[in-house]
Design a protein around this motif. Structure first.
Motif, short mmCIF file in Angstrom:
data_model
loop_
_atom_site.label_atom_id
_atom_site.label_comp_id
_atom_site.label_asym_id
_atom_site.label_seq_id
_atom_site.Cartn_x
_atom_site.Cartn_y
_atom_site.Cartn_z
N ARG A 1 10.93 -4.39 9.88
CA ARG A 1 11.70 -4.99 8.78
C ARG A 1 12.26 -6.36 9.16
N VAL B 1 6.13 2.80 -3.12
CA VAL B 1 6.72 1.93 -4.15
C VAL B 1 5.72 0.84 -4.54
N SER C 1 0.82 -1.21 0.00
CA SER C 1 0.00 0.00 0.00
C SER C 1 0.86 1.27 0.00
#
Ligand SMILES: NC(=O)c1ccc[n+]([C@@H]2O[C@H](COP(=O)([O-])OP(=O)(O)OC[C@H]3O[C@@H](n4cnc5c(N)ncnc54)[C@H](OP(=O)(O)O)[C@@H]3O)[C@@H](O)[C@H]2O)c1
Length: 302
Positions: free
Chosen positions: A89, A14, A11
């Protein structure tokens, strides 16, 4: 060959453009994110903190594009926010690894986002290549740990490509949108010395690079996703003003003001790095945008 591709963090800036470009090429795309989305694109949910993911998301998928991560620039870097930037991440990558390790699947390729922040900031003459070591500082450490998790996926026999993304130029968000805002109001100015180098890439070239990483089986390992030339902060500011036909009359904003406004995050805008695109060019990638002003015109002039 048509690929069935699952994108995490789709979303975002990129992921949205990449989804459009993948669909234009006839690929099948589905999304894995924190919330189920309505619309034409199949959407699946994961909860990274609680280590849960909808296993249906992986059905028939041959490629994962892993973009998920908390925005590094939208909030001040408190200890809590730094933890979130890192763990969104590393933990999301670990969740993908564990899922692929523990369940039968059809995934052959994983293309993971990384960042040129991996190298830290450079001295004037230094040019970073994919062989350069990880640098120092918060973002370099986040990226190093992120890649460390991504690298484990290689051990599962999945082809792994890491895209070390530079400064993405897009009209919809990120650095360019932030820089263009004050310039449109006639109050733009270079930041700090203005001499810091920015290794930029047009969003369409970045997404084309992701697509080539999916389609070209010979790609493997880390690739810098930056254009063929870098510019200084002052040059980029001037080029934006030129394209928008706006005056630039203010002196550069001194370091201490940026530090007052942004805190530790100021380092990100007051420093820069020269990053090489030689490897990506050698791998056969053809840039659409090699000229900064052409890239800016495409994005900013409607
Ligand atoms: N844009 C750049 O200039 C740039 C430069 C270097 C590297 N990158 C990296 O490339 C990736 C994509 O960039 P982008 O600009 O598209 O980023 P973005 O617009 O911030 O989107 C990232 C997406 O990650 C997901 N996300 C956010 N917080 C999360 C959390 N706490 N846990 C799990 N997922 C979370 C969200 O998707 P859902 O809401 O769908 O879950 C969000 O839309 C990022 O990892 C970024 O660090 C970007």
């Amino acid at each position: 060959m048509i690929h069935k591709i699952l994108i995490t963090g789709a979303s975002g800036l990129v992921g949205s453009r990449l989804t459009e470009m993948l669909l234009e090429k006839g690929h099948l795309v589905s999304h894995l994110g924190r919330q189920k989305k309505t619309g034409n694109i199949p959407s699946f949910v994961w909860d990274v903190e609680n280590k849960s993911v909808d296993l249906q998301a992986f059905e028939g998928v041959d490629t994962i594009i892993h973009l998920a991560g908390a925005d590094i620039a939208d909030q001040r870097w408190t200890a809590q926010r730094k933890k979130e930037i890192l763990e969104s991440r590393t933990h999301s990558t670990k969740l993908l690894f564990d899922t692929l390790k523990d369940h039968p699947h059809t995934v052959k390729t994983l293309v993971g986002a990384s960042a040129i922040g991996y190298y830290g900031f450079g001295l004037d003459e230094e040019v970073f290549t994919e062989e350069s070591k990880a640098g120092i500082g918060f973002l370099a450490e986040v990226t190093r740990q992120w890649e460390e998790q991504v690298d484990r996926i290689d051990k599962l026999g999945i082809r792994l490509v890491k895209v070390r993304i530079g400064i993405v130029l897009s009209e919809k968000g990120g650095a360019l949108a932030e820089m263009a805002k004050p310039i449109r109001f006639g109050v733009g100015a270079p930041l700090g010395s203005g001499k810091q180098f920015l290794s930029w890439i047009h969003i369409d070239d970045l997404c084309a690079m992701f697509i080539q990483a999916v389609e070209d089986q010979s790609w493997h390992g880390a690739y810098n996703a930056v254009g063929i030339n870098w510019v200084t902060n002052a040059e980029l500011t001037k080029a934006i003003a030129h394209v928008l036909k706006k005056p630039l009359w203010l002196p550069p904003i001194p370091d201490f003001i940026m530090k007052l406004i942004l805190g530790e995050m100021a380092g990100m805008v007051l420093n820069g790095s020269k990053v090489s695109s030689a490897k990506i060019q050698k791998a056969g990638f053809q840039f659409k945008y090699t000229d900064l002003k052409e890239a800016l015109k495409n994005l900013l002039v409607r």
